[in-house]
Design a protein around this motif. Structure first.
Motif, PDB file in Angstrom:
ATOM      1  N   VAL A   1     -13.933  -2.967   6.114  1.00  0.00           N
ATOM      2  CA  VAL A   1     -14.241  -1.693   5.458  1.00  0.00           C
ATOM      3  C   VAL A   1     -15.715  -1.631   5.086  1.00  0.00           C
ATOM      4  O   VAL A   1     -16.399  -0.624   5.320  1.00  0.00           O
ATOM      5  CB  VAL A   1     -13.356  -1.492   4.217  1.00  0.00           C
ATOM      6  CG1 VAL A   1     -13.752  -0.206   3.480  1.00  0.00           C
ATOM      7  CG2 VAL A   1     -11.879  -1.424   4.610  1.00  0.00           C
TER       8      VAL A   1
ATOM      9  N   TRP B   1      -6.605  -6.478  -4.458  1.00  0.00           N
ATOM     10  CA  TRP B   1      -7.309  -5.234  -4.231  1.00  0.00           C
ATOM     11  C   TRP B   1      -8.811  -5.357  -4.404  1.00  0.00           C
ATOM     12  O   TRP B   1      -9.300  -6.103  -5.244  1.00  0.00           O
ATOM     13  CB  TRP B   1      -6.768  -4.154  -5.169  1.00  0.00           C
ATOM     14  CG  TRP B   1      -5.303  -3.940  -5.002  1.00  0.00           C
ATOM     15  CD1 TRP B   1      -4.289  -4.435  -5.772  1.00  0.00           C
ATOM     16  CD2 TRP B   1      -4.667  -3.188  -3.970  1.00  0.00           C
ATOM     17  NE1 TRP B   1      -3.071  -4.038  -5.290  1.00  0.00           N
ATOM     18  CE2 TRP B   1      -3.268  -3.267  -4.187  1.00  0.00           C
ATOM     19  CE3 TRP B   1      -5.140  -2.445  -2.894  1.00  0.00           C
ATOM     20  CZ2 TRP B   1      -2.351  -2.640  -3.357  1.00  0.00           C
ATOM     21  CZ3 TRP B   1      -4.218  -1.813  -2.063  1.00  0.00           C
ATOM     22  CH2 TRP B   1      -2.841  -1.914  -2.306  1.00  0.00           C
TER      23      TRP B   1
ATOM     24  N   ILE C   1      -8.454  -1.015  -0.972  1.00  0.00           N
ATOM     25  CA  ILE C   1      -8.706  -1.983   0.091  1.00  0.00           C
ATOM     26  C   ILE C   1      -8.027  -3.313  -0.221  1.00  0.00           C
ATOM     27  O   ILE C   1      -8.182  -3.857  -1.323  1.00  0.00           O
ATOM     28  CB  ILE C   1     -10.221  -2.227   0.240  1.00  0.00           C
ATOM     29  CG1 ILE C   1     -10.944  -0.895   0.457  1.00  0.00           C
ATOM     30  CG2 ILE C   1     -10.513  -3.204   1.359  1.00  0.00           C
ATOM     31  CD1 ILE C   1     -12.422  -0.977   0.181  1.00  0.00           C
TER      32      ILE C   1
ATOM     33  N   GLU D   1       0.819  -1.207   0.000  1.00  0.00           N
ATOM     34  CA  GLU D   1       0.000   0.000   0.000  1.00  0.00           C
ATOM     35  C   GLU D   1       0.858   1.264   0.000  1.00  0.00           C
ATOM     36  O   GLU D   1       0.614   2.198  -0.756  1.00  0.00           O
ATOM     37  CB  GLU D   1      -0.919   0.004   1.225  1.00  0.00           C
ATOM     38  CG  GLU D   1      -2.055  -0.998   1.141  1.00  0.00           C
ATOM     39  CD  GLU D   1      -3.208  -0.630   2.051  1.00  0.00           C
ATOM     40  OE1 GLU D   1      -3.541   0.568   2.134  1.00  0.00           O
ATOM     41  OE2 GLU D   1      -3.757  -1.535   2.674  1.00  0.00           O
TER      42      GLU D   1
ATOM     43  N   GLN E   1      -8.996  -7.110   4.317  1.00  0.00           N
ATOM     44  CA  GLN E   1      -9.670  -6.075   5.101  1.00  0.00           C
ATOM     45  C   GLN E   1     -11.015  -5.671   4.506  1.00  0.00           C
ATOM     46  O   GLN E   1     -11.660  -4.740   4.992  1.00  0.00           O
ATOM     47  CB  GLN E   1      -8.756  -4.851   5.232  1.00  0.00           C
ATOM     48  CG  GLN E   1      -7.501  -5.118   6.056  1.00  0.00           C
ATOM     49  CD  GLN E   1      -6.590  -3.913   6.117  1.00  0.00           C
ATOM     50  OE1 GLN E   1      -6.081  -3.451   5.098  1.00  0.00           O
ATOM     51  NE2 GLN E   1      -6.379  -3.391   7.314  1.00  0.00           N
ATOM     52  N   GLU E   2     -11.417  -6.373   3.463  1.00  0.00           N
ATOM     53  CA  GLU E   2     -12.669  -6.038   2.776  1.00  0.00           C
ATOM     54  C   GLU E   2     -13.858  -6.020   3.728  1.00  0.00           C
ATOM     55  O   GLU E   2     -14.634  -5.057   3.758  1.00  0.00           O
ATOM     56  CB  GLU E   2     -12.932  -7.043   1.653  1.00  0.00           C
ATOM     57  CG  GLU E   2     -14.286  -6.887   0.987  1.00  0.00           C
ATOM     58  CD  GLU E   2     -14.586  -8.015   0.010  1.00  0.00           C
ATOM     59  OE1 GLU E   2     -15.777  -8.315  -0.187  1.00  0.00           O
ATOM     60  OE2 GLU E   2     -13.633  -8.603  -0.561  1.00  0.00           O
TER      61      GLU E   2
ATOM     62  N   SER F   1     -11.960   2.694  -2.863  1.00  0.00           N
ATOM     63  CA  SER F   1     -10.965   1.710  -3.270  1.00  0.00           C
ATOM     64  C   SER F   1      -9.733   1.836  -2.399  1.00  0.00           C
ATOM     65  O   SER F   1      -9.689   2.602  -1.454  1.00  0.00           O
ATOM     66  CB  SER F   1     -10.615   1.899  -4.753  1.00  0.00           C
ATOM     67  OG  SER F   1      -9.960   0.752  -5.246  1.00  0.00           O
TER      68      SER F   1
ATOM     69  N   SER G   1     -12.389  -2.843  -4.773  1.00  0.00           N
ATOM     70  CA  SER G   1     -12.982  -1.526  -4.984  1.00  0.00           C
ATOM     71  C   SER G   1     -14.492  -1.665  -4.887  1.00  0.00           C
ATOM     72  O   SER G   1     -15.040  -2.756  -5.107  1.00  0.00           O
ATOM     73  CB  SER G   1     -12.602  -0.979  -6.366  1.00  0.00           C
ATOM     74  OG  SER G   1     -11.201  -0.958  -6.539  1.00  0.00           O
TER      75      SER G   1
ATOM     76  N   THR H   1      -6.854  -0.570  -8.645  1.00  0.00           N
ATOM     77  CA  THR H   1      -7.779   0.271  -7.889  1.00  0.00           C
ATOM     78  C   THR H   1      -8.235   1.467  -8.720  1.00  0.00           C
ATOM     79  O   THR H   1      -9.429   1.775  -8.782  1.00  0.00           O
ATOM     80  CB  THR H   1      -7.120   0.768  -6.595  1.00  0.00           C
ATOM     81  OG1 THR H   1      -5.937   1.501  -6.908  1.00  0.00           O
ATOM     82  CG2 THR H   1      -6.764  -0.378  -5.680  1.00  0.00           C
TER      83      THR H   1
ATOM     84  N   SER I   1      -6.955   1.056   3.545  1.00  0.00           N
ATOM     85  CA  SER I   1      -8.060   0.398   4.242  1.00  0.00           C
ATOM     86  C   SER I   1      -8.271   0.966   5.644  1.00  0.00           C
ATOM     87  O   SER I   1      -9.400   1.301   6.035  1.00  0.00           O
ATOM     88  CB  SER I   1      -7.778  -1.106   4.343  1.00  0.00           C
ATOM     89  OG  SER I   1      -7.630  -1.691   3.078  1.00  0.00           O
ATOM     90  N   ASP I   2      -7.198   1.070   6.428  1.00  0.00           N
ATOM     91  CA  ASP I   2      -7.327   1.553   7.807  1.00  0.00           C
ATOM     92  C   ASP I   2      -7.882   2.972   7.850  1.00  0.00           C
ATOM     93  O   ASP I   2      -8.682   3.318   8.723  1.00  0.00           O
ATOM     94  CB  ASP I   2      -5.980   1.495   8.518  1.00  0.00           C
ATOM     95  CG  ASP I   2      -5.522   0.066   8.789  1.00  0.00           C
ATOM     96  OD1 ASP I   2      -6.381  -0.847   8.745  1.00  0.00           O
ATOM     97  OD2 ASP I   2      -4.321  -0.140   9.026  1.00  0.00           O
TER      98      ASP I   2
END
Length: 285
Positions: free
Chosen positions: A251, A271, A243, A21, A247-248, A241, A273, A124, A218-219
């Motif tokens: 989020v 990734w 993510i 990331e 972590q999907e 996007s 989105s 993304t 994501s965070d």
């Protein structure tokens, strides 16, 4: 002959996804190598300019070395990115000239490859562009405006203007990205775009927009989900996007709690989105 630079750094293997990331600006020139019998990875970014390499070193440490290569070999050629039948994103003046002649009415957007993330070829950004094209079709004939959070090169805000947005606002925490986005607006002679430095953690939306784009980590998306949702007009759309797959669920849950209905999710490689709508009734799915 031209000189290119390579940036290298060792890191902890457990933070590999975080490094992906952090370094997504150079994802097309990034190699991550797992070292045998060690909990360490080697990060290497190739074919950088001197300024790009220096920026990475300043931000993350590591070392920089120079290599001389034939220009014809070292300069990568990026194929045009075709977004539905509405938009073509190119990476050079030559490609813009060629595509403009043959575009058959499709808008052509020039985004030179650079350190500010978002040239259209990353999963993304490409997915966000397609979501924007779809949303602009839905809003055809209606006045709409867009807010672009984490704007990077400005590609989403600029694309939105070409796709019919009457005005765009864009913000990024990185001053380099802000300068690059302004330059890209100038290169494309696109008016009606306000680009500024913006820290989403400190930002408080003072109004709402019919369309909001948030291509962030994501965070960070989870942390500021309530503010992002509050910036979307009732019934408006959010394109989000940046993510990682693992972590999907977190989020998506954060956005649902904030009053957004998740309409679509697209997964490409690591990734994810998505496209969401700010609901009126408080019910989500």
């Amino acid at each position: 002959m031209s000189t290119h630079y390579t940036w290298k750094k060792l890191g902890s293997a457990k933070w590999e996804d975080a490094w992906v990331e952090r370094l997504r600006e150079v994802s097309d020139r990034l190699a991550i190598t797992a070292l045998a019998r060690a909990k360490t990875i080697r990060l290497e970014a190739f074919q950088l300019t001197k300024a790009q390499a220096a920026r990475l070193k300043k931000a993350f440490g590591g070392t920089v070395s120079a290599q001389k290569k034939q220009r014809a070999v070292s300069e990568a050629v990026t194929a045009p990115i075709r977004v539905r039948n509405r938009l073509i994103v190119v990476g050079s003046e030559g490609a813009r000239t060629a595509e403009t002649k043959a575009a058959d009415g499709r808008a052509v957007l020039l985004i030179p490859a650079g350190m500010a993330f978002g040239t259209g070829d990353h999963a993304t950004t490409a997915t966000c562009l397609r979501f924007l094209a779809d949303v602009s079709e839905e809003l055809a004939g209606q006045p709409w405006e867009i807010l672009d959070l984490g704007s990077g090169s400005g590609i989403l805000a600029l694309a939105a203007r070409l796709l019919g947005a009457r005005r765009a606002e864009a913000g990024d925490f990185d001053p380099h990205a802000v300068r690059t986005a302004k330059e890209n607006a100038r290169l494309n002679a696109i008016q009606g775009v306000v680009i500024k430095k913006l820290d989403v953690r400190e930002w408080q939306p003072q109004r709402t927009w019919g369309v909001v784009a948030a291509n962030l980590f994501s965070d960070l998306l989870m942390e500021v989900a309530p503010k992002i949702a509050a910036s979307v007009a009732p019934g408006g759309r959010l394109v989000f996007s940046g993510i990682l797959r693992k972590q999907e669920a977190e989020v998506v849950a954060a956005f649902r709690r904030a009053g957004l209905r998740i309409d679509r999710l697209v997964r490409k490689g690591k990734w994810v989105s998505g496209l969401a709508t700010r609901i009126l009734s408080g019910k989500t799915r």
